[in-house]
Scaffold this motif. Sequence first.
Motif, mmCIF file in Angstrom:
data_model
loop_
_atom_site.group_PDB
_atom_site.id
_atom_site.type_symbol
_atom_site.label_atom_id
_atom_site.label_comp_id
_atom_site.label_asym_id
_atom_site.label_seq_id
_atom_site.Cartn_x
_atom_site.Cartn_y
_atom_site.Cartn_z
ATOM 1 N N MET A 144 0.722 -1.157 -0.131
ATOM 2 C CA MET A 144 -0.044 0.037 0.015
ATOM 3 C C MET A 144 0.859 1.323 0.157
ATOM 4 O O MET A 144 0.540 2.322 -0.807
ATOM 5 C CB MET A 144 -0.716 -0.096 1.230
ATOM 6 N N MET A 188 -4.717 2.449 3.289
ATOM 7 C CA MET A 188 -5.866 2.732 2.700
ATOM 8 C C MET A 188 -7.391 2.097 3.141
ATOM 9 O O MET A 188 -7.268 0.921 3.435
ATOM 10 C CB MET A 188 -5.849 2.564 1.200
ATOM 11 N N MET A 190 -11.494 1.954 1.805
ATOM 12 C CA MET A 190 -12.513 2.134 0.947
ATOM 13 C C MET A 190 -13.573 1.560 1.542
ATOM 14 O O MET A 190 -14.713 1.954 1.518
ATOM 15 C CB MET A 190 -12.037 1.802 -0.455
ATOM 16 N N THR A 191 -13.441 0.187 2.134
ATOM 17 C CA THR A 191 -14.541 -0.578 2.264
ATOM 18 C C THR A 191 -15.338 -0.127 3.442
ATOM 19 O O THR A 191 -14.870 -0.085 4.606
ATOM 20 C CB THR A 191 -14.123 -2.025 2.324
ATOM 21 N N GLY A 195 -20.682 -1.840 1.710
ATOM 22 C CA GLY A 195 -20.287 -1.932 0.145
ATOM 23 C C GLY A 195 -18.872 -1.798 0.261
ATOM 24 O O GLY A 195 -17.921 -0.892 0.842
ATOM 25 N N PHE A 221 -13.183 -2.693 6.852
ATOM 26 C CA PHE A 221 -11.824 -3.187 6.620
ATOM 27 C C PHE A 221 -10.854 -2.053 6.401
ATOM 28 O O PHE A 221 -10.748 -1.480 5.490
ATOM 29 C CB PHE A 221 -11.660 -3.976 5.187
ATOM 30 N N MET A 222 -9.774 -2.090 7.090
ATOM 31 C CA MET A 222 -8.685 -1.167 7.184
ATOM 32 C C MET A 222 -7.575 -1.784 7.450
ATOM 33 O O MET A 222 -7.271 -1.978 8.924
ATOM 34 C CB MET A 222 -8.974 0.436 7.612
ATOM 35 N N LYS A 265 -9.118 -13.218 10.824
ATOM 36 C CA LYS A 265 -8.896 -13.829 9.384
ATOM 37 C C LYS A 265 -8.452 -15.214 9.213
ATOM 38 O O LYS A 265 -7.726 -15.695 10.119
ATOM 39 C CB LYS A 265 -7.980 -13.116 8.586
ATOM 40 N N SER A 273 -5.857 -6.611 10.278
ATOM 41 C CA SER A 273 -6.989 -5.816 9.410
ATOM 42 C C SER A 273 -8.009 -5.209 10.593
ATOM 43 O O SER A 273 -8.499 -5.916 11.275
ATOM 44 C CB SER A 273 -7.587 -6.491 8.423
ATOM 45 N N GLU A 431 -9.121 -5.625 -3.088
ATOM 46 C CA GLU A 431 -8.804 -4.896 -4.593
ATOM 47 C C GLU A 431 -9.539 -5.346 -5.621
ATOM 48 O O GLU A 431 -8.689 -5.295 -6.859
ATOM 49 C CB GLU A 431 -7.345 -5.051 -4.740
ATOM 50 N N GLY A 432 -10.696 -5.875 -5.646
ATOM 51 C CA GLY A 432 -11.629 -6.059 -6.813
ATOM 52 C C GLY A 432 -11.594 -7.531 -6.808
ATOM 53 O O GLY A 432 -10.566 -8.278 -7.279
ATOM 54 N N GLY A 434 -13.068 -11.227 -8.072
ATOM 55 C CA GLY A 434 -12.737 -11.953 -9.527
ATOM 56 C C GLY A 434 -14.034 -11.337 -10.488
ATOM 57 O O GLY A 434 -13.519 -10.733 -11.689
ATOM 58 N N ASN A 435 -15.209 -11.409 -10.249
ATOM 59 C CA ASN A 435 -16.286 -10.862 -11.370
ATOM 60 C C ASN A 435 -15.856 -9.334 -11.349
ATOM 61 O O ASN A 435 -16.041 -8.945 -12.526
ATOM 62 C CB ASN A 435 -17.520 -11.115 -10.594
ATOM 63 N N VAL A 436 -15.371 -8.773 -10.306
ATOM 64 C CA VAL A 436 -15.223 -7.329 -10.741
ATOM 65 C C VAL A 436 -14.073 -7.145 -11.442
ATOM 66 O O VAL A 436 -13.966 -6.136 -12.350
ATOM 67 C CB VAL A 436 -14.924 -6.582 -9.107
ATOM 68 N N LEU A 439 -15.386 -7.576 -15.085
ATOM 69 C CA LEU A 439 -16.012 -6.234 -15.526
ATOM 70 C C LEU A 439 -15.292 -5.094 -15.800
ATOM 71 O O LEU A 439 -15.227 -4.352 -16.759
ATOM 72 C CB LEU A 439 -16.971 -5.676 -14.351
HETATM 73 C C1 LIG Z 1 -7.973 -9.828 4.601
HETATM 74 C C2 LIG Z 1 -8.490 -8.376 3.922
HETATM 75 C C3 LIG Z 1 -7.969 -7.235 4.076
HETATM 76 C C4 LIG Z 1 -8.764 -6.163 3.744
HETATM 77 N N1 LIG Z 1 -8.227 -4.981 3.781
HETATM 78 C C5 LIG Z 1 -8.890 -3.686 2.944
HETATM 79 C C6 LIG Z 1 -8.356 -2.314 3.350
HETATM 80 O O1 LIG Z 1 -7.072 -2.132 3.896
HETATM 81 N N2 LIG Z 1 -8.753 -1.414 2.727
HETATM 82 C C7 LIG Z 1 -10.211 -1.600 2.145
HETATM 83 O O2 LIG Z 1 -10.678 -0.526 1.734
HETATM 84 N N3 LIG Z 1 -10.741 -2.862 2.011
HETATM 85 C C8 LIG Z 1 -9.925 -3.844 2.564
HETATM 86 N N4 LIG Z 1 -10.513 -5.131 2.482
HETATM 87 C C9 LIG Z 1 -11.748 -5.228 1.906
HETATM 88 C C10 LIG Z 1 -11.925 -5.823 0.140
HETATM 89 O O3 LIG Z 1 -11.305 -4.819 -0.503
HETATM 90 C C11 LIG Z 1 -13.433 -5.906 -0.106
HETATM 91 O O4 LIG Z 1 -13.689 -7.067 1.092
HETATM 92 C C12 LIG Z 1 -13.726 -6.606 -1.297
HETATM 93 O O5 LIG Z 1 -13.313 -5.167 -2.318
HETATM 94 C C13 LIG Z 1 -15.067 -6.710 -1.572
HETATM 95 O O6 LIG Z 1 -16.157 -5.903 -1.089
HETATM 96 P P1 LIG Z 1 -17.116 -6.339 -0.099
HETATM 97 O O7 LIG Z 1 -16.664 -7.394 0.695
HETATM 98 O O8 LIG Z 1 -18.002 -5.555 0.312
HETATM 99 O O9 LIG Z 1 -17.979 -7.603 -1.213
HETATM 100 P P2 LIG Z 1 -19.147 -7.034 -2.290
HETATM 101 O O10 LIG Z 1 -18.677 -5.992 -2.728
HETATM 102 O O11 LIG Z 1 -20.398 -7.247 -1.557
HETATM 103 O O12 LIG Z 1 -18.971 -8.314 -3.217
HETATM 104 C C14 LIG Z 1 -19.198 -9.606 -2.958
HETATM 105 C C15 LIG Z 1 -19.266 -10.407 -4.370
HETATM 106 O O13 LIG Z 1 -19.762 -9.957 -5.421
HETATM 107 C C16 LIG Z 1 -19.227 -9.938 -6.571
HETATM 108 N N5 LIG Z 1 -19.639 -8.745 -7.437
HETATM 109 C C17 LIG Z 1 -19.673 -7.585 -7.004
HETATM 110 N N6 LIG Z 1 -20.414 -6.547 -7.892
HETATM 111 C C18 LIG Z 1 -20.694 -7.600 -8.915
HETATM 112 C C19 LIG Z 1 -21.308 -7.678 -10.232
HETATM 113 N N7 LIG Z 1 -21.675 -6.208 -10.564
HETATM 114 N N8 LIG Z 1 -21.477 -8.528 -11.043
HETATM 115 C C20 LIG Z 1 -21.218 -9.657 -10.475
HETATM 116 N N9 LIG Z 1 -20.726 -9.912 -9.242
HETATM 117 C C21 LIG Z 1 -20.295 -8.798 -8.359
HETATM 118 C C22 LIG Z 1 -17.556 -9.608 -6.327
HETATM 119 O O14 LIG Z 1 -16.789 -10.049 -7.033
HETATM 120 C C23 LIG Z 1 -17.631 -10.463 -4.853
HETATM 121 O O15 LIG Z 1 -17.195 -11.760 -5.177
HETATM 122 C C24 LIG Z 1 -9.957 -6.256 2.791
HETATM 123 C C25 LIG Z 1 -10.367 -7.678 2.581
HETATM 124 C C26 LIG Z 1 -9.948 -8.607 3.180
HETATM 125 C C27 LIG Z 1 -10.344 -10.054 2.984
#
Ligand SMILES: Cc1cc2nc3c(=O)[nH]c(=O)nc-3n(C[C@H](O)[C@H](O)[C@H](O)COP(=O)(O)OP(=O)(O)OC[C@H]3O[C@@H](n4cnc5c(N)ncnc54)[C@H](O)[C@@H]3O)c2cc1C
Length: 550
Positions: A144, A188, A190-191, A195, A221-222, A265, A273, A431-432, A434-436, A439
């Motif tokens: 990061m 960073m 964002m989450t 969402g 998540f940070m 985790k 985290s 960081e995005g 699989g599906n993302v 896209l």
């Molecule tokens: C160990 C760990 C550390 C992390 N550290 C950080 C951090 O430091 N900072 C931070 O900001 N975040 C962090 N995250 C969070 C991580 O980036 C998010 O969990 C991730 O971006 C997915 O977001 P979500 O959990 O809200 O899932 P959602 O956004 O709800 O997504 C769930 C599923 O739906 C799928 N999906 C989403 N949109 C679509 C679509 N349009 N079509 C089809 N499928 C779709 C996604 O691919 C995913 O598989 C961390 C996560 C973990 C596990």
Amino acid sequence: MTVRASFDTHDIFNQSPPFENVDLFASDRALRDAVAANGAGAEAAALSAFGKRWGTAAMFEAARVANENTPKLKTFDTKGFRRDEVEFHPAYHAFMRESFRDGLHASTWRADGKRAEAPSEVARAARYYMVAQVENGHMCPITMTRACVGALGVEPALLEKLIGKIVSRTYDQSFRPWWEKDGITLGMGMTEKQGGTDVRANTTTATPTADGYTITGHKWFMSAPMCDAFLVLAQAPGGLTCFLMPRFRPDGSVNGLRFQRLKDKLGNRSNASSEVEFADAFAWRVGEEGRGVRTIIEMVQLTRVDCVISSAGMMRMALAQALHHTRHRTVFQKKLADQPMMRTLIADMALEVEGATALMMRLCRSFDLAGGSASEAARARLLTPAVKYWICKTAPGFIYEAMECLGGNGYVEETMLSRLYREAPVNAIWEGSGNVMCLDVLRALSREGEVARAALADLVKSCAGLPGAKEAASFIGETLMSADGEARARAAVERLAMLAAAAALAEGVPSAAEAFARTRLATARGGTFGTADLAAPDVATLLDRALPAA
Ligand SMILES: Cc1cc2nc3c(=O)[nH]c(=O)nc-3n(C[C@H](O)[C@H](O)[C@H](O)COP(=O)(O)OP(=O)(O)OC[C@H]3O[C@@H](n4cnc5c(N)ncnc54)[C@H](O)[C@@H]3O)c2cc1C
């Protein structure tokens, strides 16, 4: 240490010796070739010294200790005052010091915050790939920190203030204002709870003040909460905006970051985290109001590349462990590594690592050259999500298969394979997911269609004469451009990554390119490793390249 091999009840034999005290660079032909093919051959001696240091038994042991002794949140002190500090095991800090010393957090940036010259991306990736074979948790803040510089570039005055501390090779773990420290790390957030993918749904707010902004809200998540500052997204009057939130306010008081708890985790356990609330926290704006996603994406692209490097590195270590063990273990009067089915299995896995390593390094080469080459920039844009999709998704199943090569020993905690197995999925999820990623490939094609198609054509050109390449390119184009392209995108994105891997091999390791294309593009390999149709000479070459026989 003397190992007692004779007990009162039995003797110990037919167990493989530990895989340690290895040169992680010299023993890895795929890595050496990929480094040379992508412009960093002159670094070979330095990389070998690095590989020797990271391949020692002491490093492997420190990684075990750092992951068994997880970080602890200290929310309050004895008198009830807030501390909001996280304590890490000394082994974690030791890894941070090592990675800082070798510049993994900043070697791709110059002291003025501009991109360092090629082959800085490739040279750093080679080191990162070796570190990932040993300890991944501490690489979260390292990743990061280096990536945040990409986003801070839109605020030259702010970047100028910080860059000296960012590029410092001194790791400073003290909890002090950033300006008093010898070196700093950046994270960073964002989450949010509602969402992670859809960050536009963020509810955290930002209110302008005389000297910056006040941020109120939360992040779900940070990671790496002891970073000295965080890029965060929040809703400003002009829309979703990127901010830099330091741990200390400019007046030296502790900023309003209130850690609620640490995540429990699956893996990545040496790293913390957090769940965090922002209570009137001070922050600087980074980029214009309303341009938050556009600004932070500059960071996200770079963290995605590190997810790729990390997953490829873990696959490499799993492969080496499997091959090493099977060369020492006898079953039915014959070494496992000489049994025909085991040979095909490990050769198929070695071929996957050849493709992943060549592809990962070629992608880093594109980042090295993107500043001066529109076609390399287009390749990086199109392929980063595709490569993250394929390699990060392949790693968990791959590591499991390697684990099985060690039989029951692979499943227990003393081998590092169980740790790698638990670590691997996070690279695909964050960081995005699989599906993302799929896209994002579709977005690249729709927004920058012409350059993206030119990048695809370049891949086909590199694959000239390789079986299945042209057909794969047609399938990718037709599928992603079709009316139901989104529904079918996974199949096409996976193929795109494999086509790019074949192209990278053709450019750098022609001996492996044909087998890779034949078994992955021209014909569909089965759902498990070891199902590829590989001729005996190919098997022998792949095994020999994977690890020199002792
Ligand atoms: C160990 C760990 C550390 C992390 N550290 C950080 C951090 O430091 N900072 C931070 O900001 N975040 C962090 N995250 C969070 C991580 O980036 C998010 O969990 C991730 O971006 C997915 O977001 P979500 O959990 O809200 O899932 P959602 O956004 O709800 O997504 C769930 C599923 O739906 C799928 N999906 C989403 N949109 C679509 C679509 N349009 N079509 C089809 N499928 C779709 C996604 O691919 C995913 O598989 C961390 C996560 C973990 C596990």
